[in-house]
Design a protein around this motif. Structure first.
Motif, PDB file in Angstrom:
ATOM      1  N   ALA A  34     -83.953  17.241   6.610  1.00 19.53           N
ATOM      2  CA  ALA A  34     -82.758  16.434   6.346  1.00 19.53           C
ATOM      3  C   ALA A  34     -82.848  15.058   7.005  1.00 19.53           C
ATOM      4  CB  ALA A  34     -81.512  17.175   6.846  1.00 19.53           C
ATOM      5  N   GLN A  35     -83.288  15.010   8.280  1.00 18.71           N
ATOM      6  CA  GLN A  35     -83.377  13.711   8.943  1.00 18.71           C
ATOM      7  C   GLN A  35     -84.400  12.818   8.257  1.00 18.71           C
ATOM      8  OE1 GLN A  35     -84.625  11.876  13.267  1.00 18.71           O
ATOM      9  NE2 GLN A  35     -83.376  13.714  13.251  1.00 18.71           N
ATOM     10  N   ALA A  37     -85.059  12.774   5.079  1.00 15.45           N
ATOM     11  CA  ALA A  37     -84.431  12.253   3.868  1.00 15.45           C
ATOM     12  C   ALA A  37     -83.483  11.109   4.208  1.00 15.45           C
ATOM     13  CB  ALA A  37     -83.681  13.369   3.144  1.00 15.45           C
ATOM     14  N   PHE A  38     -82.742  11.254   5.306  1.00 23.08           N
ATOM     15  CA  PHE A  38     -81.810  10.197   5.707  1.00 23.08           C
ATOM     16  C   PHE A  38     -82.557   8.935   6.100  1.00 23.08           C
ATOM     17  CE2 PHE A  38     -79.184   7.914   8.761  1.00 23.08           C
ATOM     18  CZ  PHE A  38     -77.969   7.836   8.090  1.00 23.08           C
ATOM     19  N   VAL A  39     -83.613   9.093   6.866  1.00 21.43           N
ATOM     20  CA  VAL A  39     -84.389   7.928   7.293  1.00 21.43           C
ATOM     21  C   VAL A  39     -85.066   7.269   6.089  1.00 21.43           C
ATOM     22  CG1 VAL A  39     -86.331   7.156   8.709  1.00 21.43           C
ATOM     23  CG2 VAL A  39     -84.738   8.841   9.614  1.00 21.43           C
ATOM     24  N   THR A  41     -83.884   7.189   3.079  1.00 19.87           N
ATOM     25  CA  THR A  41     -82.831   6.422   2.408  1.00 19.87           C
ATOM     26  C   THR A  41     -82.626   5.082   3.106  1.00 19.87           C
ATOM     27  OG1 THR A  41     -81.706   8.462   1.737  1.00 19.87           O
ATOM     28  CG2 THR A  41     -80.401   6.440   1.723  1.00 19.87           C
ATOM     29  N   ALA A  42     -82.614   5.101   4.439  1.00 24.91           N
ATOM     30  CA  ALA A  42     -82.473   3.856   5.193  1.00 24.91           C
ATOM     31  C   ALA A  42     -83.663   2.931   4.972  1.00 24.91           C
ATOM     32  CB  ALA A  42     -82.321   4.164   6.689  1.00 24.91           C
ATOM     33  N   TRP A  43     -84.828   3.507   4.727  1.00 24.96           N
ATOM     34  CA  TRP A  43     -86.042   2.728   4.466  1.00 24.96           C
ATOM     35  C   TRP A  43     -85.971   2.057   3.091  1.00 24.96           C
ATOM     36  CZ3 TRP A  43     -90.369   1.521   7.289  1.00 24.96           C
ATOM     37  CH2 TRP A  43     -91.489   1.094   6.595  1.00 24.96           C
ATOM     38  N   LEU A  85     -80.482   9.304  15.996  1.00 23.70           N
ATOM     39  CA  LEU A  85     -80.641   8.976  14.584  1.00 23.70           C
ATOM     40  C   LEU A  85     -80.250   7.534  14.247  1.00 23.70           C
ATOM     41  CD1 LEU A  85     -81.456   9.962  11.805  1.00 23.70           C
ATOM     42  CD2 LEU A  85     -79.144  10.886  11.502  1.00 23.70           C
ATOM     43  N   THR A  88     -83.219   5.350  14.976  1.00 25.64           N
ATOM     44  CA  THR A  88     -84.280   5.580  14.003  1.00 25.64           C
ATOM     45  C   THR A  88     -83.945   4.938  12.661  1.00 25.64           C
ATOM     46  OG1 THR A  88     -84.723   7.697  15.085  1.00 25.64           O
ATOM     47  CG2 THR A  88     -85.693   7.357  12.924  1.00 25.64           C
ATOM     48  N   ALA A  89     -82.685   5.069  12.241  1.00 26.55           N
ATOM     49  CA  ALA A  89     -82.265   4.474  10.972  1.00 26.55           C
ATOM     50  C   ALA A  89     -82.356   2.956  11.021  1.00 26.55           C
ATOM     51  CB  ALA A  89     -80.851   4.913  10.628  1.00 26.55           C
ATOM     52  N   ALA A 344     -80.684  10.379  -6.263  1.00 29.68           N
ATOM     53  CA  ALA A 344     -79.395  10.896  -5.803  1.00 29.68           C
ATOM     54  C   ALA A 344     -78.653  11.609  -6.928  1.00 29.68           C
ATOM     55  CB  ALA A 344     -78.542   9.752  -5.256  1.00 29.68           C
TER      56      ALA A 344
END
Length: 391
Positions: A34-35, A37-39, A41-43, A85, A88-89, A344
Motif C-alpha cells: 500500500a505504501q 502505491a501511495f508513493v 502516486t506521489a511520484w 510517509l 517519503t511522499a 484509478a
C-alpha cells in the motif's frame, strides 16, 4: 546519436523500473504494498503540473534535473518503510517533478541531433525503440536484483542508472545556438503559457495529443485488467506473461518503424496503430482461452509500437522550434496523467468482469483512432510523410 540513445535508455530504465521497485520495497519493509502505491502516486502526480515548467527550461538544465531525479530515487531507497510517509511522499513529488525531462524532454532533443527527412524519422523510430526496450528490461532487471541483492539495492541501481544518464547528457547532446530563431524573452510564465497555446492551436498537435491521451486512459489500467483476466481464466501468473508479450510486441513494432523503407504519413500511422491495438485487445477480451490471448497481446503490442515514434515525429515536425521542449513535455505529461486516471478507474471497477474491462480499454483505443481521424481531417495537409520533409 548513439550517446543520446544510451542516455535515454539509462534514464528510462530508471523511470520504468520505479513502479515495480516501490511495490517490492514497500512489501519487503512494511508487509504491504500500500505504501508503495501511495508513493508511486506521489511520484506520478506532478508530471502534468511540472511539464510546462520543465519544458520552459533551457535544455542545458536537463542534466541537473536528471541529477535531482537520481537523488530522489536514492533517497526513496533509504526512506520507504523507514521514514514518515509525508517525508517519503515529499521526496517522491520532488523526483516526479523532474520526470517530464525523461518522458518528453529528452525526445525533444532528437530533432537537433538528426537531419530532417528520413534521418529524423529513423532517429525517432530508434528513440521509441529505446523507450520500449526500457519498459521490457526495467521490471526484469528490478526483479532479478531484488531477488539476489534486496529491493533496496535494486532501487539504488535505478538511481545509479539515472545518475549515469545525467553524466552522459552533457556529452550526448549538442545545443546549437539559435538566437535569431528564438523570440524575445517574455519571462518564464509566458514561456510556459506559450507551450500550452501551441499544443492547442496547432491542429496536428491537438489531434495527436487528444487521441493519445484518450488511449492512455485505457493503457493505465491495462496491467491490472490483464492480471485479473488471467486469474479469471485459470492462468495464474499469466498476467505478467501477457504484459511481457505485449511489451516485446511493442519493441518489435517500434524497431520495424525505424527500419521502414517506404514512407508512411505519421498521422496515418497514429490512426492505424490505435485502431490495430484496439481490435487486437478487443479480440483478446473475447478469446475463450488464455493461450489464445498470447498471440493477440503480441499483435496488440506490435500495433502499439509505431504509435510513439509517429507521435514524436508529429511533435517534432509541427511544434515551433523554440517551443519544442514544452510541446514534448506537455504531451507526455498529459498521457501519464491520463494513464494514472485510468489505473484509478480500473481500481474502482475491479469487481466487474475482466473481459468487460479489457473491452473498455479496446473501445478507448478505437475511439481514439476515430477522434484522431476526425481532428486530422480539419488540419492542413501534412508537409510530408514519415521520411519526407519536415514542417
Amino acid at each position: 546519436m548513439s550517446r543520446y540513445l544510451t542516455t535515454a535508455f539509462l534514464a528510462r530504465l530508471a523511470e520504468e523500473g520505479m513502479a515495480v521497485a516501490l511495490a517490492l520495497l514497500a512489501l519487503h519493509r512494511t508487509g504491504s504494498a500500500a505504501q508503495g502505491a501511495f508513493v508511486l502516486t506521489a511520484w506520478m502526480a506532478p508530471h502534468v503540473l511540472a511539464a510546462p515548467l520543465v519544458g520552459a527550461l533551457p535544455a542545458r538544465w536537463y542534466g541537473a534535473a536528471l541529477g535531482i531525479f537520481a537523488a530522489a530515487i536514492a533517497a526513496l531507497a533509504v526512506t520507504v518503510g523507514h521514514a514518515p510517509l509525508p517525508l517519503t511522499a515529499a521526496i517522491a513529488v520532488a523526483g516526479g517533478s523532474c520526470g517530464p525531462v525523461v518522458a518528453g524532454g529528452l525526445s525533444s532533443l532528437v530533432a537537433g541531433l538528426a537531419p530532417a527527412g528520413r534521418g529524423r524519422t529513423r532517429a525517432y523510430g530508434l528513440d521509441a525503440t529505446v523507450y520500449n526496450a526500457a519498459s521490457v528490461a526495467a521490471p526484469a532487471t528490478v526483479g532479478v536484483l531484488a531477488a539476489f541483492a534486496g529491493p533496496g539495492r535494486a532501487m539504488l541501481a535505478l538511481a545509479a542508472s539515472a545518475a549515469a544518464a545525467a553524466a552522459l547528457l552533457t556529452t550526448a547532446v549538442r545545443q546549437p545556438p539559435s538566437p535569431a530563431r528564438t523570440p524575445p524573452r517574455a519571462g518564464l510564465t509566458a514561456g510556459m503559457t506559450a507551450g500550452v497555446t501551441a499544443l492547442w492551436r496547432v491542429p496536428q498537435l491537438r489531434a495527436v495529443t487528444a487521441a493519445t491521451s484518450l488511449a492512455f486512459l485505457g493503457v493505465g489500467g491495462l496491467t491490472t485488467t490483464t492480471v485479473l483476466l488471467a486469474e479469471e481464466r485459470a492462468f495464474p501468473g499469466g498476467g505478467s506473461l501477457l504484459m511481457t508479450v505485449f511489451a516485446l510486441g511493442a519493441l518489435a513494432g517500434a524497431l520495424a518503424t525505424a527500419r521502414l523503407r517506404r514512407p508512411v504519413p505519421p498521422g496515418r500511422l497514429v490512426t492505424m496503430a490505435l485502431a490495430g491495438t484496439g481490435v487486437a485487445l478487443g479480440a483478446a477480451a473475447l478469446a475463450p482461452s488464455p493461450v489464445l490471448c498470447l498471440p493477440l497481446y503480441a499483435l496488440a503490442g506490435l500495433c502499439d509500437g509505431p504509435l510513439l515514434s509517429a507521435t514524436l515525429r508529429i511533435r517534432a515536425d509541427h511544434a515551433p522550434e523554440h517551443l519544442r521542449a514544452q510541446v514534448f513535455t506537455l504531451g507526455a505529461g498529459l498521457k501519464i496523467t491520463a494513464a494514472a486516471c485510468g489505473a484509478a478507474l480500473v481500481g474502482l471497477l475491479a469487481a466487474l468482469p475482466p473481459a468487460l474491462l479489457l473491452t473498455w480499454t479496446a473501445t478507448l483505443h478505437l475511439a481514439a483512432a476515430a477522434l484522431h481521424t476526425h481532428l486530422a481531417r480539419r488540419t492542413v495537409p501534412a508537409s510530408g510523410p514519415v521520411g519526407g520533409t519536415t514542417a
